[in-house]
Design a protein around this motif. Structure first.
Motif, short mmCIF file in Angstrom:
data_model
loop_
_atom_site.label_atom_id
_atom_site.label_comp_id
_atom_site.label_asym_id
_atom_site.label_seq_id
_atom_site.Cartn_x
_atom_site.Cartn_y
_atom_site.Cartn_z
N SER A 168 -4.51 -3.10 -0.70
CA SER A 168 -5.58 -3.39 -0.63
C SER A 168 -6.66 -2.25 -1.04
O SER A 168 -5.93 -1.62 -1.28
CB SER A 168 -5.90 -3.74 0.89
OG SER A 168 -5.56 -2.57 1.83
N ASP A 169 -7.58 -2.28 -0.47
CA ASP A 169 -8.92 -1.15 -0.85
C ASP A 169 -8.39 0.13 -0.65
O ASP A 169 -8.37 1.15 -1.79
CB ASP A 169 -10.34 -1.66 -0.18
CG ASP A 169 -10.75 -2.42 -0.80
OD1 ASP A 169 -10.74 -2.88 -2.73
OD2 ASP A 169 -12.17 -3.17 0.04
N GLU A 170 -8.29 0.95 0.43
CA GLU A 170 -7.68 2.37 0.89
C GLU A 170 -7.12 2.86 0.21
O GLU A 170 -7.28 3.63 -0.64
CB GLU A 170 -6.79 2.44 2.16
CG GLU A 170 -6.85 3.33 2.69
CD GLU A 170 -5.94 3.91 4.05
OE1 GLU A 170 -5.75 4.69 4.56
OE2 GLU A 170 -5.77 2.07 4.83
N SER A 171 -6.00 2.05 -0.58
CA SER A 171 -4.88 2.60 -1.21
C SER A 171 -5.38 3.09 -3.04
O SER A 171 -4.96 3.21 -3.52
CB SER A 171 -3.22 1.98 -1.58
OG SER A 171 -3.77 0.35 -2.26
N ILE A 172 -5.82 1.80 -3.12
CA ILE A 172 -6.64 1.70 -4.81
C ILE A 172 -7.89 2.67 -4.21
O ILE A 172 -7.87 3.58 -6.05
CB ILE A 172 -7.08 0.42 -4.98
CG1 ILE A 172 -5.52 -0.43 -5.08
CG2 ILE A 172 -7.64 0.23 -6.34
CD1 ILE A 172 -5.32 0.07 -6.07
N MET A 173 -8.53 3.32 -3.66
CA MET A 173 -9.48 4.62 -3.51
C MET A 173 -8.83 5.27 -3.96
O MET A 173 -9.12 6.33 -4.71
CB MET A 173 -10.37 3.95 -3.02
CG MET A 173 -11.04 2.86 -2.46
SD MET A 173 -12.25 2.27 -1.10
CE MET A 173 -13.40 3.34 -1.47
N CYS A 194 -15.29 2.46 -6.95
CA CYS A 194 -14.52 3.36 -7.36
C CYS A 194 -14.04 3.52 -8.76
O CYS A 194 -13.74 4.30 -8.82
CB CYS A 194 -13.76 3.87 -6.26
SG CYS A 194 -12.75 5.11 -5.30
N ILE A 195 -13.11 2.67 -8.59
CA ILE A 195 -12.05 2.76 -10.01
C ILE A 195 -13.40 2.81 -11.21
O ILE A 195 -13.31 3.81 -12.12
CB ILE A 195 -11.55 1.71 -10.09
CG1 ILE A 195 -9.79 1.69 -9.49
CG2 ILE A 195 -11.03 2.01 -11.41
CD1 ILE A 195 -9.48 -0.25 -9.26
N SER A 224 -12.61 -0.66 -3.88
CA SER A 224 -12.65 0.18 -4.80
C SER A 224 -12.27 -0.09 -6.50
O SER A 224 -12.39 0.69 -7.15
CB SER A 224 -10.55 -0.61 -4.54
OG SER A 224 -10.84 -1.89 -4.99
N ILE A 277 -8.38 -6.86 -2.90
CA ILE A 277 -9.27 -5.67 -3.65
C ILE A 277 -10.76 -6.84 -3.08
O ILE A 277 -10.89 -7.79 -3.77
CB ILE A 277 -8.55 -5.91 -4.76
CG1 ILE A 277 -7.39 -5.36 -5.08
CG2 ILE A 277 -9.80 -4.80 -5.67
CD1 ILE A 277 -7.33 -3.63 -5.21
N ASN A 326 0.98 -1.21 0.52
CA ASN A 326 -0.08 -0.07 0.08
C ASN A 326 0.97 1.21 -0.34
O ASN A 326 0.28 2.62 -0.24
CB ASN A 326 -0.90 0.12 1.84
CG ASN A 326 -2.06 -0.78 1.02
OD1 ASN A 326 -2.62 -0.95 0.50
ND2 ASN A 326 -2.58 -1.60 1.79
#
Length: 405
Positions: A269-274, A302-303, A299, A295, A244
């Protein structure tokens, strides 16, 4: 009345105009048979050459084609022969083709550091060098190239396993205009090498460190900070130490990122991808994150909602992704996706694929292999209509689109 010879009446520029009116190279070669002047004009005007020749023939080619700037001696994997291009050939090339800016030696397994040293000594104008899968090369040869080729813009070293951080340090000190660097499979490259690289090379647009398993968050973060305005393509396939922290650094600094490959980086994980989706929503075009097991729908949704210019997305083997990611798309969400891979996302059903198709009419390739709830029969029964130009891979093995390679 004295006779007029066409070769005396026409200037070189007028002859070039005549040759420019010919459509095929074969016709131009026939015109070259008219006289030595026409042949010489064609030879000196030629800029590109692809050849498979030994030292003697290369010498003759260099004498004839004196203004060549692009030389391709690459060998294909399926038709390669050993030793093929050797250090003796590179010595002739270095002495004979002084104007070279592009040299492709991809898969030329016979060359060594000695050959690269001759390139470094003689080809000071070189801007592009591909020595991918030239497995005998080491830091010694690459340092010689960096020493002599200060204008280098692109360097491809995929499969050169003897290359270490020392080469990156040499590039940093001498090749400040480097824009593209390919290091796929160079497993001796570490975070320290990347940190040294970007001390001097701050214009990098494309970096391929796929399968460089000793690169982690520290190296990627150094790159993101130093090349924030220029970086557009970053490939980190199977760099399992990347997590992340790397993605957060990219989100913070690299607002122009277009292609990101993080397949196999299982700690992301989701937090960084978002955060990345929000930061690069206007630039991101290609995203590959297969086998990123943490994932989820959050996320992915959001993408899809934010990255309006996204053209290719691979979320294969992201087992936590479900139909919900597609159901969350609103009436104003129109997708421009051309390539989507969701193979082995076992919680996705025909309902989710149907929702996707409602929002995306531009799909050219859809990979739904190993989805127990999505089969050709079930899609037909549900009345799903795929775009006319779309190839749907239910179980076979279609050629993968280049955009995600």
């Amino acid at each position: 009345m004295s006779s007029v010879c066409v070769n005396e009446a026409l200037t070189d520029d007028e002859l070039r105009w005549v040759l420019s009116r010919l459509d095929s190279d074969k016709d131009k070669e026939v015109f070259g048979l008219v006289c030595k002047r026409w042949l010489n004009l064609q030879s000196t005007d030629r800029k590109k050459l692809a050849a498979r020749a030994g030292p003697h023939m290369l010498g003759r080619l260099a004498s004839r084609f004196t203004q060549i700037v692009e030389l391709d001696l690459s060998q294909s994997i399926s038709r390669s022969f050993y030793p093929g291009v050797t250090d003796s050939d590179l010595a002739v090339i270095s002495e004979g083709f002084k104007c070279l800016r592009v040299l492709n030696l991809h898969n030329c397994k016979g060359i060594t550091d000695t050959g690269l040293a001759s390139i470094g000594r003689c080809l000071s104008l070189l801007q592009f060098l591909d020595v991918s899968y030239c497995r005998k090369l080491s830091d010694k040869g690459l340092s010689a190239v960096a020493e002599g080729c200060h204008d280098l813009r692109a360097l491809h070293l995929a499969g050169c396993r003897f290359i270490t951080d020392e080469s990156l340090k040499s590039l940093s000190e001498r090749c400040r205009d480097l824009e593209a660097l390919g290091l796929q499979g160079c497993t001796n490259i570490t975070d320290s090498g990347l940190a040294d690289l970007v001390k001097g090379c701050r214009k990098i647009k494309s970096l391929d460190i796929n399968k460089c398993s000793n690169v982690g968050d520290a190296g990627v973060s150094s790159l993101a900070k130093a090349c924030a305005s220029s970086l557009k393509t970053l490939k980190l396939l199977d760099c399992y130490k990347v997590g992340n922290e790397s993605i957060l650094s990219l989100a913070q600094f690299c607002k122009n990122l277009e292609t990101l490959i993080i397949g196999g980086c299982r700690d992301i994980s989701d937090e960084s991808i978002m955060l990345l989706a929000d930061s690069c929503k206007d630039s991101l075009k290609n995203l590959r994150m297969d086998w990123c097991l943490n994932i989820s729908d959050a996320s992915l949704s959001c993408i899809l909602k934010q990255c309006k210019n996204l053209e290719a997305l691979d979320i294969g083997c992201c087992a936590e992704v479900t139909d919900t990611a597609f159901r969350d798309l609103g009436s104003d969400d129109v997708l421009g996706l051309k390539v989507l891979k969701v193979s082995n996302c076992t919680k996705i059903t025909v309902t989710g694929i149907g929702k996707l198709l409602d929002k995306c009419s531009s799909l050219e390739y859809l990979d739904v292999r190993s989805l127990p709830h999505v089969t050709e029969v079930r899609c037909s029964e549900a009345g799903l209509e795929f775009p006319t130009c779309c190839k749907v891979n239910f179980s076979g093995s279609l050629t993968e689109p280049d955009v995600l390679l």
